[in-house]
Scaffold this active site. Sequence first.
Site, PDB file in Angstrom:
ATOM      1  N   CYS A  45       0.611  -1.277  -0.023  1.00  0.00           N
ATOM      2  CA  CYS A  45       0.096  -0.038  -0.088  1.00  0.00           C
ATOM      3  C   CYS A  45       0.972   1.381   0.010  1.00  0.00           C
ATOM      4  O   CYS A  45       1.358   1.678  -1.022  1.00  0.00           O
ATOM      5  CB  CYS A  45      -0.924   0.043   1.170  1.00  0.00           C
ATOM      6  SG  CYS A  45      -2.349   0.820   0.867  1.00  0.00           S
ATOM      7  N   HIS A  92      -3.563  -4.793   0.236  1.00  0.00           N
ATOM      8  CA  HIS A  92      -3.005  -5.487   1.439  1.00  0.00           C
ATOM      9  C   HIS A  92      -3.108  -6.991   1.270  1.00  0.00           C
ATOM     10  O   HIS A  92      -4.179  -7.533   1.742  1.00  0.00           O
ATOM     11  CB  HIS A  92      -3.812  -5.042   2.771  1.00  0.00           C
ATOM     12  CG  HIS A  92      -3.345  -3.692   3.019  1.00  0.00           C
ATOM     13  ND1 HIS A  92      -2.593  -3.174   3.950  1.00  0.00           N
ATOM     14  CD2 HIS A  92      -3.995  -2.504   2.525  1.00  0.00           C
ATOM     15  CE1 HIS A  92      -2.493  -1.823   3.800  1.00  0.00           C
ATOM     16  NE2 HIS A  92      -3.537  -1.460   3.080  1.00  0.00           N
ATOM     17  N   GLU A 140      -1.672  -9.214   2.937  1.00  0.00           N
ATOM     18  CA  GLU A 140      -1.699  -9.703   4.246  1.00  0.00           C
ATOM     19  C   GLU A 140      -3.226 -10.267   4.874  1.00  0.00           C
ATOM     20  O   GLU A 140      -3.248 -11.022   5.718  1.00  0.00           O
ATOM     21  CB  GLU A 140      -0.908  -8.770   5.292  1.00  0.00           C
ATOM     22  CG  GLU A 140      -1.460  -7.606   5.892  1.00  0.00           C
ATOM     23  CD  GLU A 140      -1.407  -6.320   4.745  1.00  0.00           C
ATOM     24  OE1 GLU A 140      -1.072  -6.640   3.724  1.00  0.00           O
ATOM     25  OE2 GLU A 140      -1.411  -5.344   5.360  1.00  0.00           O
TER      26      GLU A 140
HETATM   27  N1  GLN Z   1      -1.936   6.523   2.722  1.00  0.00           N
HETATM   28  C1  GLN Z   1      -2.016   5.890   1.838  1.00  0.00           C
HETATM   29  C2  GLN Z   1      -3.456   6.174   0.866  1.00  0.00           C
HETATM   30  O1  GLN Z   1      -4.291   6.564   1.573  1.00  0.00           O
HETATM   31  C3  GLN Z   1      -1.662   4.283   1.880  1.00  0.00           C
HETATM   32  C4  GLN Z   1      -2.700   3.566   2.783  1.00  0.00           C
HETATM   33  C5  GLN Z   1      -2.236   2.596   3.280  1.00  0.00           C
HETATM   34  O2  GLN Z   1      -1.108   2.272   3.350  1.00  0.00           O
HETATM   35  N2  GLN Z   1      -3.039   1.765   3.982  1.00  0.00           N
HETATM   36  O3  GLN Z   1      -3.478   6.033  -0.093  1.00  0.00           O
END
Ligand code: GLN
Length: 550
Positions: free
Chosen positions: A391, A522, A524
């Site tokens: 992410c 994600h 995970e």
């Molecule tokens: N801050 C980034 C976004 O909002 C990544 C979010 C994250 O890593 N869960 O796109």
Amino acid sequence: MKKIRKYIFVVGGVISGVGKGITTSSIGKILQSHGYRVTAMKIDPYVNVDAGTMNPTEHGEVFVLKDGDETDQDMGNYERFLDTSLTRDNYMTTGRVYLSVIQKERALAYKGKCVQVVPHIPYEVIDRINNAVDKANAEIVVIEVGGTVGEYENILFLETARMLKIKNPDDVLFAIVSYLPTPSKVGEMKTKPTQHAVRALNSTGIQPDFIIARSDVALDAKRKEKLALFCNVIPESVISAPDVDSIYDVPGNFEKDKLGEKILKRLKLKSRGESAEWKEWKAFARKAGNVKDEVRIAIVGKYFDTGDYVLADSYLSVIEALKYSAIHQGKKAKLVWLSATTFEGKDAPLAELIGFDGILVPGGFGSRGVEGKLNVIRFAREHKIPYFGICYGMQLAVIEYARNVLGFKDATSREIDSKSKHLIVDIMEGQKENMEKGNLGGSMRLGAYEAVLKKGTIAQRAYGKDSVVERHRHRFEVNPEYVGALEEKGLVFSGMSPDGRLMEIAELPTSVHPFFLGTQFHPEFEARPLDPHPIFNAFIKAAIARGKGR
Ligand code: GLN
């Protein structure tokens, strides 16, 4: 034949963090092992409607369900132990319950009645529990009540459980997970705090059926008898739950105490014989305990310093996913926490990173620590250390590439600096309005979305298919305007949304780097003990190869 519907409530005594989540998951697991269809639920006492609006250092990881609900990390434990996907029906908070009661009241759903905290709130909770059981087509539901008995916050949920028991005496069971300290100066394990916790529970009208006694070491017979006598249970209902090296041993340990059969007996059920999956689980737990050879992974993040303590809870699913992939490849994942901020500035100790087999930058928000992460990513790329970005870790890898390979020195994300000329990561149309209106709860790109994979890439080969569905939680996206320029300089977008507008996976070809890959989603959240995640597997494989080569 009458449909089976049984409710097991798990509450906590004496301290928070006593292990209710793992206990709930493990009870579910052992009942599954006896052939029952089980689901699990979490009730969180706080007023937030979901966990999405909380900083992870406040509350630990925000676990995202397939349907996009932002929930408590324990939901992840249930999914992993029970090998099932849960939905927003399996999760509630005080805020969520009140919100729906108030909405119903505004819609005249209570038909002119005076709507009261009791019984209407407990009724709403009971409806929600039954709805979750129906949807999961479960026979037994294990419900974890957040918080510790004796506090004001969860009283209404205990009242709910009591009301349910009165109506269904044979179908409701209570377990209290409590802590027995051994003060170092006294040198003896003490039962009194647990006695008090059970009394506090009694004062809500609830008598526990089982006491799960958490302690450093196993309980002796004397302690069991004492707890039984003063807490009104038979000694067999006091289950010793000493600290273990590996959480995967907990269900097996409960089974040594025959907890499954004891619970079934209380609920007037019989074992249906050992499930096939239980054998697999035991084999996995055994393997997890035996792996010795380490694969060393650095995790560079910012959510683990709380005061003088390092708490890795914020990244729980990442930790678990790494462990599973390592265990299946015969290794122990040795995880080292590196604070992103220490890698900022000219004297950043980047050379330290050489000693790792792999580097992971997990999800994150805001600008603190970002420059440190970018330095780490650059180092991993230039020194060919396997890198996995999740992410934010993917967005920053793309930004790093834009800065140092494409030469856009001010490349950044709108989240970090909206005035930069090169917004490599930007906000998409739909999200702009949310931001402007302050509509910030539950409004990110959340939950399961499809990504189409490019043939022959690391991602596609790892998954062994052409499209995948993975869970998301982010507001920003790789800016489509820069995709062409980035690809021209060698970055490969190996996963995209089906319409080709959203970049889901970025990677470098294996001809230039052994493993440099980031996912906007994600992965995970989809890793399971018996079914480790393909991308984590590929990352760990590359890390092991680096370890061997040195
Ligand atoms: N801050 C980034 C976004 O909002 C990544 C979010 C994250 O890593 N869960 O796109």
